[in-house]
Scaffold this motif. Sequence first.
Motif, PDB file in Angstrom:
ATOM      1  N   MET A   1       9.794  -9.372  -5.157  1.00 55.10           N
ATOM      2  CA  MET A   1       8.967  -9.156  -6.217  1.00 55.10           C
ATOM      3  C   MET A   1       8.094  -8.010  -5.908  1.00 55.10           C
ATOM      4  SD  MET A   1       6.407 -12.194  -7.644  1.00 55.10           S
ATOM      5  CE  MET A   1       4.625 -11.993  -8.078  1.00 55.10           C
ATOM      6  N   ALA A   2       7.587  -7.380  -6.793  1.00 51.37           N
ATOM      7  CA  ALA A   2       6.511  -6.225  -6.665  1.00 51.37           C
ATOM      8  C   ALA A   2       5.152  -6.683  -6.912  1.00 51.37           C
ATOM      9  CB  ALA A   2       6.853  -5.122  -7.713  1.00 51.37           C
ATOM     10  N   THR A   3       4.331  -5.852  -6.162  1.00 48.68           N
ATOM     11  CA  THR A   3       3.039  -5.953  -6.036  1.00 48.68           C
ATOM     12  C   THR A   3       2.566  -5.464  -7.399  1.00 48.68           C
ATOM     13  OG1 THR A   3       2.778  -5.820  -3.774  1.00 48.68           O
ATOM     14  CG2 THR A   3       0.671  -5.739  -5.077  1.00 48.68           C
ATOM     15  N   ARG A   4       1.712  -6.361  -8.095  1.00 44.77           N
ATOM     16  CA  ARG A   4       1.050  -5.684  -9.264  1.00 44.77           C
ATOM     17  C   ARG A   4       0.045  -4.901  -9.015  1.00 44.77           C
ATOM     18  NH1 ARG A   4      -0.999 -10.399 -12.455  1.00 44.77           N
ATOM     19  NH2 ARG A   4      -1.809 -11.214 -10.272  1.00 44.77           N
ATOM     20  N   THR A   5      -0.220  -3.740 -10.027  1.00 45.68           N
ATOM     21  CA  THR A   5      -1.458  -2.905  -9.796  1.00 45.68           C
ATOM     22  C   THR A   5      -2.644  -3.524  -9.936  1.00 45.68           C
ATOM     23  OG1 THR A   5      -1.186  -2.417 -12.024  1.00 45.68           O
ATOM     24  CG2 THR A   5      -0.184  -0.941 -10.714  1.00 45.68           C
ATOM     25  N   TRP A   6      -3.695  -3.022  -9.380  1.00 48.59           N
ATOM     26  CA  TRP A   6      -5.070  -3.634  -9.547  1.00 48.59           C
ATOM     27  C   TRP A   6      -5.348  -4.987  -9.065  1.00 48.59           C
ATOM     28  CZ3 TRP A   6      -8.065   0.498 -10.801  1.00 48.59           C
ATOM     29  CH2 TRP A   6      -7.535   1.580 -11.391  1.00 48.59           C
ATOM     30  N   THR A   7      -4.412  -5.169  -7.941  1.00 46.62           N
ATOM     31  CA  THR A   7      -4.702  -6.568  -7.273  1.00 46.62           C
ATOM     32  C   THR A   7      -4.897  -6.654  -5.762  1.00 46.62           C
ATOM     33  OG1 THR A   7      -2.251  -6.872  -7.023  1.00 46.62           O
ATOM     34  CG2 THR A   7      -3.137  -7.579  -9.012  1.00 46.62           C
ATOM     35  N   ARG A   8      -4.754  -5.539  -5.183  1.00 41.36           N
ATOM     36  CA  ARG A   8      -4.643  -5.654  -3.735  1.00 41.36           C
ATOM     37  C   ARG A   8      -6.328  -5.554  -3.332  1.00 41.36           C
ATOM     38  NH1 ARG A   8      -0.193  -2.414  -1.700  1.00 41.36           N
ATOM     39  NH2 ARG A   8      -1.495  -0.449  -2.026  1.00 41.36           N
ATOM     40  N   TRP A   9      -6.860  -6.545  -2.416  1.00 44.63           N
ATOM     41  CA  TRP A   9      -8.273  -6.515  -1.938  1.00 44.63           C
ATOM     42  C   TRP A   9      -8.517  -5.421  -1.436  1.00 44.63           C
ATOM     43  CZ3 TRP A   9      -9.899  -6.510   2.920  1.00 44.63           C
ATOM     44  CH2 TRP A   9      -8.836  -7.058   3.894  1.00 44.63           C
ATOM     45  N   GLN A  10      -7.820  -4.873  -0.572  1.00 43.54           N
ATOM     46  CA  GLN A  10      -8.187  -3.759   0.400  1.00 43.54           C
ATOM     47  C   GLN A  10      -8.509  -2.524  -0.202  1.00 43.54           C
ATOM     48  OE1 GLN A  10      -5.206  -5.573   0.720  1.00 43.54           O
ATOM     49  NE2 GLN A  10      -4.470  -5.836   2.704  1.00 43.54           N
ATOM     50  N   ASP A  11      -7.732  -2.255  -1.345  1.00 45.20           N
ATOM     51  CA  ASP A  11      -7.811  -1.181  -2.253  1.00 45.20           C
ATOM     52  C   ASP A  11      -9.221  -1.385  -3.192  1.00 45.20           C
ATOM     53  OD1 ASP A  11      -5.589  -0.047  -1.268  1.00 45.20           O
ATOM     54  OD2 ASP A  11      -4.344  -0.902  -2.744  1.00 45.20           O
ATOM     55  N   TRP A  12      -9.352  -2.698  -3.595  1.00 44.82           N
ATOM     56  CA  TRP A  12     -10.823  -2.697  -4.207  1.00 44.82           C
ATOM     57  C   TRP A  12     -12.014  -2.557  -2.985  1.00 44.82           C
ATOM     58  CZ3 TRP A  12     -11.852  -2.982  -9.009  1.00 44.82           C
ATOM     59  CH2 TRP A  12     -10.881  -3.113  -9.855  1.00 44.82           C
ATOM     60  N   ALA A  13     -11.901  -3.066  -1.935  1.00 40.66           N
ATOM     61  CA  ALA A  13     -12.705  -2.772  -1.039  1.00 40.66           C
ATOM     62  C   ALA A  13     -13.113  -1.305  -0.795  1.00 40.66           C
ATOM     63  CB  ALA A  13     -12.345  -3.596   0.579  1.00 40.66           C
ATOM     64  N   LEU A  97     -15.424   0.900   7.810  1.00 43.04           N
ATOM     65  CA  LEU A  97     -14.776  -0.024   7.025  1.00 43.04           C
ATOM     66  C   LEU A  97     -13.698   0.502   6.151  1.00 43.04           C
ATOM     67  CD1 LEU A  97     -18.133  -1.625   5.643  1.00 43.04           C
ATOM     68  CD2 LEU A  97     -16.337  -2.795   7.046  1.00 43.04           C
ATOM     69  N   THR A  98     -13.813   1.710   5.830  1.00 46.92           N
ATOM     70  CA  THR A  98     -12.623   2.395   5.062  1.00 46.92           C
ATOM     71  C   THR A  98     -11.589   2.408   5.841  1.00 46.92           C
ATOM     72  OG1 THR A  98     -14.346   3.684   3.853  1.00 46.92           O
ATOM     73  CG2 THR A  98     -12.320   4.480   3.961  1.00 46.92           C
ATOM     74  N   VAL A  99     -11.546   2.615   7.213  1.00 47.61           N
ATOM     75  CA  VAL A  99     -10.250   2.787   8.093  1.00 47.61           C
ATOM     76  C   VAL A  99      -9.869   1.232   8.116  1.00 47.61           C
ATOM     77  CG1 VAL A  99      -9.870   2.925  10.478  1.00 47.61           C
ATOM     78  CG2 VAL A  99     -10.992   4.746   9.490  1.00 47.61           C
ATOM     79  N   VAL A 100     -10.680   0.357   8.298  1.00 46.50           N
ATOM     80  CA  VAL A 100     -10.164  -0.845   8.266  1.00 46.50           C
ATOM     81  C   VAL A 100      -9.454  -1.326   6.916  1.00 46.50           C
ATOM     82  CG1 VAL A 100     -10.815  -3.376   8.375  1.00 46.50           C
ATOM     83  CG2 VAL A 100     -11.801  -1.847   9.975  1.00 46.50           C
ATOM     84  N   ALA A 101      -9.805  -1.033   5.793  1.00 47.07           N
ATOM     85  CA  ALA A 101      -9.343  -1.321   4.571  1.00 47.07           C
ATOM     86  C   ALA A 101      -7.828  -0.686   4.461  1.00 47.07           C
ATOM     87  CB  ALA A 101     -10.342  -1.063   3.785  1.00 47.07           C
ATOM     88  N   GLY A 102      -8.015   0.605   4.997  1.00 48.73           N
ATOM     89  CA  GLY A 102      -6.787   1.512   4.853  1.00 48.73           C
ATOM     90  C   GLY A 102      -5.450   0.807   5.820  1.00 48.73           C
ATOM     91  N   ALA A 103      -5.963   0.504   7.023  1.00 51.27           N
ATOM     92  CA  ALA A 103      -5.021  -0.199   7.836  1.00 51.27           C
ATOM     93  C   ALA A 103      -4.517  -1.355   7.373  1.00 51.27           C
ATOM     94  CB  ALA A 103      -5.623  -0.210   9.350  1.00 51.27           C
ATOM     95  N   ALA A 104      -5.480  -2.408   6.658  1.00 51.23           N
ATOM     96  CA  ALA A 104      -5.057  -3.738   6.419  1.00 51.23           C
ATOM     97  C   ALA A 104      -3.858  -3.639   5.272  1.00 51.23           C
ATOM     98  CB  ALA A 104      -6.182  -4.306   6.092  1.00 51.23           C
ATOM     99  N   ALA A 105      -4.170  -2.478   4.371  1.00 54.26           N
ATOM    100  CA  ALA A 105      -3.329  -2.186   3.261  1.00 54.26           C
ATOM    101  C   ALA A 105      -1.874  -1.711   3.570  1.00 54.26           C
ATOM    102  CB  ALA A 105      -3.955  -1.557   2.229  1.00 54.26           C
ATOM    103  N   LEU A 106      -1.789  -1.093   4.546  1.00 57.76           N
ATOM    104  CA  LEU A 106      -0.629  -0.105   4.867  1.00 57.76           C
ATOM    105  C   LEU A 106       0.567  -1.277   5.013  1.00 57.76           C
ATOM    106  CD1 LEU A 106      -1.469   2.213   7.758  1.00 57.76           C
ATOM    107  CD2 LEU A 106      -0.168   2.667   5.706  1.00 57.76           C
ATOM    108  N   PRO A 107       0.749  -2.392   5.402  1.00 58.85           N
ATOM    109  CA  PRO A 107       1.904  -3.214   5.702  1.00 58.85           C
ATOM    110  C   PRO A 107       2.214  -3.354   4.265  1.00 58.85           C
ATOM    111  CG  PRO A 107       0.522  -4.156   7.064  1.00 58.85           C
ATOM    112  CD  PRO A 107      -0.389  -3.109   6.494  1.00 58.85           C
ATOM    113  N   GLU A 108       1.387  -3.959   3.392  1.00 58.95           N
ATOM    114  CA  GLU A 108       1.672  -4.029   1.897  1.00 58.95           C
ATOM    115  C   GLU A 108       2.231  -2.854   1.392  1.00 58.95           C
ATOM    116  OE1 GLU A 108      -0.846  -6.737  -0.321  1.00 58.95           O
ATOM    117  OE2 GLU A 108      -1.957  -7.269   1.481  1.00 58.95           O
TER     118      GLU A 108
END
Length: 121
Positions: A1-13, A97-108
Motif C-alpha cells: 500500500m502506498a503512502t498517501r500524500t500530506w500525511t507523514r509527520w516528519q515532513d509536517w515537522a 530538528l531538521t536533520v532528525v526529521a529528515g533522517a526519521a523520514a528516510l526509511p519511509e
Amino acid sequence: MATRTWTRWQDWAALVIGVLTALSPIVVATNAAALWTLIVFGVLIALSGAWSLAMPGSVASEYVHLALGVLLFLSPWVLGFSALSGAAWTAWVAGVLTVVAGAAALPEANAEHRGGAIAAH
C-alpha cells in the motif's frame, strides 16, 4: 500500500520548523547575516517539507532536509553570528530538528520509492 500524500509527520515537522525559523527574526536579535540566514534557510526547509509531503516517495527531498539542517546548524559560526545568542540557538536547534526529521523520514521515503510503504507506527 502506498503512502498517501500530506500525511507523514516528519515532513509536517520540517514544514513547521521551516516556517518558525523564517519567522524567528521577528522575536530574536539579528544582524544582516543572521536575518537572511534564518529567513532563507527557513523558507528552503519549509519548501522541502512541502515537497516531501506532496511526493512521499521522493528520497531526494529527505536528503535535502539533512543537508539544509546541517548547513543551518553550521551557519552561526560560518557566517559570524554565534555571538547573537537568540539567532544562533535558533539556527542550532532548528538545524538539529531538521536533520532528525529528515533522517526519521528516510526509511519511509525509501520504502515508498521502491513501491511499498512500511507500516506506520
